[in-house]
Every structure is written in structure tokens, then in C-alpha cells.
Design a protein around this motif. Structure first.
Motif: not given
Length: 214
Positions: A12-13, A17-20, A31-34
Motif C-alpha cells: 500500500v505504501k 509512492k508510485y501511483p502510476t 530497496n528498489t526504485v521504480f
């Protein structure tokens, strides 16, 4: 129940953070960036990665210490960067050569091996079901990895590979076309251009003729 609740709360968090993007149930991500418009399907495990726009990962894949470009298609049961074991000692078990390990009992007081190396996946790469790409390997932009393959060395852009270990089958396009595609960097084009010209992606000649001039 507590573990399940925490995992659901983490998703959910991440969604906020990444709504698309879309994150399906059972995914465990750390530890991952989207980027934008990523889809992570059920029961995927991801740690210490970066994932570019529009790339998706199908169910039950495990992805560790990997940089993934834009528009990548990763099928079910794929393993990227599964880790390295020491093979020149008496035992391959990590308790004898790693101290930094989640195993309960270990005998080594220091790390004698780098157990994970960065794996790199270019843009627009398709990795078939249950393929394995070993640590430290680079997969070039536009490459295709056949289902069930084990990739042990770098793959050039726009090459199709398959087998155990994976070997080159053929190039997807002619050398000149590949050069133009790489120089175009179309994966960075604006979303409105991609929408307007999406039909041209079905034909290499039509795409190259519609490509913006640099």
C-alpha cells in the motif's frame, strides 16, 4: 497474520509512492526504485533493483541487484542475479566463506567472496519464462532471451539467445537497422509521440521513416 499484514501494508505504501504503477498481492519488494507504469505481478520477489518506465515482471519471478531498463517484458518464474557460490573450495556452502549471510549458523568470520554482482538489463528486453540470468551479466537493449535459457555471459543488443548455456540464435534486424534503433533512443521519446506513432512499431521500416531527426 502479522507478517501477511506487514507485507500488504508495504505494498500500500509503495502504491502511494508510485501511483502510476501496479503491485499485485504477494509481491515482496525492498530497496528498489521504480519508474512509471510498472506492473509487478503476484508473488514476485525484488531486492536492490531499479526498474524503468513501462517494464513489467510476471508472477513468481525473483530479481536481485539488477538494473532493468524501460519497456522490458519479464515472464513468469524468471531469475535475475540469483547469487554466486564459491566453487573452488572443499564446500560450496556459504557458511564456510561468508559472514554477511542470513543463515543462522556460520563458520567464516569474514566474507571471502562477493556473493552478488550487478546485473544489467537494457531497454525493450524480453526475457522468457523460467529463464535465468546470472550475476554480473549485461543484456543489451532489444535482446530476447528464450524461455528456460541460462544466460552466463553478456548478450549484444537485438540478439536472440536460447539454451543452456544460452547461445546466439540470430539478430532481430540488420546491422544498419540496429544502429539506427540504438541511436534513436526511442524508449526516451515523449509519451504523446509514442501514442501517436504506436502503429509504426509493428514495422521496422515504417518506424525508421517516422523517427524524429536528431
Amino acid at each position: 497474520m502479522y507478517i501477511i499484514f506487514n507485507e500488504a501494508f508495504a505494498l500500500v505504501k509503495l502504491q502511494k509512492k508510485y501511483p502510476t504503477c501496479a503491485f499485485y498481492s504477494g509481491a515482496k519488494i525492498s530497496n528498489t526504485v521504480f519508474g512509471n507504469y510498472n506492473v509487478i505481478f503476484n508473488d514476485v520477489l525484488i531486492d536492490s533493483c531499479s526498474i524503468g518506465d513501462h517494464s513489467y515482471i510476471q508472477k513468481r519471478s525473483t530479481i536481485f541487484n539488477t538494473d532493468i531498463g524501460k519497456f522490458c517484458s519479464i515472464a513468469s518464474g524468471v531469475s535475475l542475479g540469483p547469487g554466486i557460490h564459491k566453487t573452488d573450495g572443499v564446500s560450496t556452502h556459504p557458511v564456510f566463506y561468508l559472514n554477511n549471510t542470513p543463515l543462522i549458523k556460520k563458520f567464516s568470520d569474514k566474507d571471502l567472496l562477493i556473493s552478488s554482482k550487478k546485473t544489467t538489463i537494457g531497454h525493450d528486453v524480453w526475457i522468457g519464462e523460467k529463464a535465468i540470468v546470472l550475476d554480473g551479466v549485461t543484456i543489451g537493449t532489444g535482446a530476447i532471451i528464450a524461455a528456460g535459457s541460462v544466460v552466463t555471459k553478456d548478450v549484444a543488443p537485438y540478439v536472440i539467445v536460447g539454451g543452456v548455456p544460452a547461445k546466439q540464435i540470430k539478430y532481430r534486424f540488420e546491422e544498419k537497422e540496429i544502429d539506427l534503433l540504438l541511436k534513436s533512443e526511442w524508449w526516451d521519446y515523449p509519451e504523446d509521440w509514442l501514442a501517436k506513432n504506436c502503429k509504426s512499431f509493428n514495422n521496422i521500416n515504417e518506424f525508421l521513416s517516422n523517427m524524429p531527426k536528431k
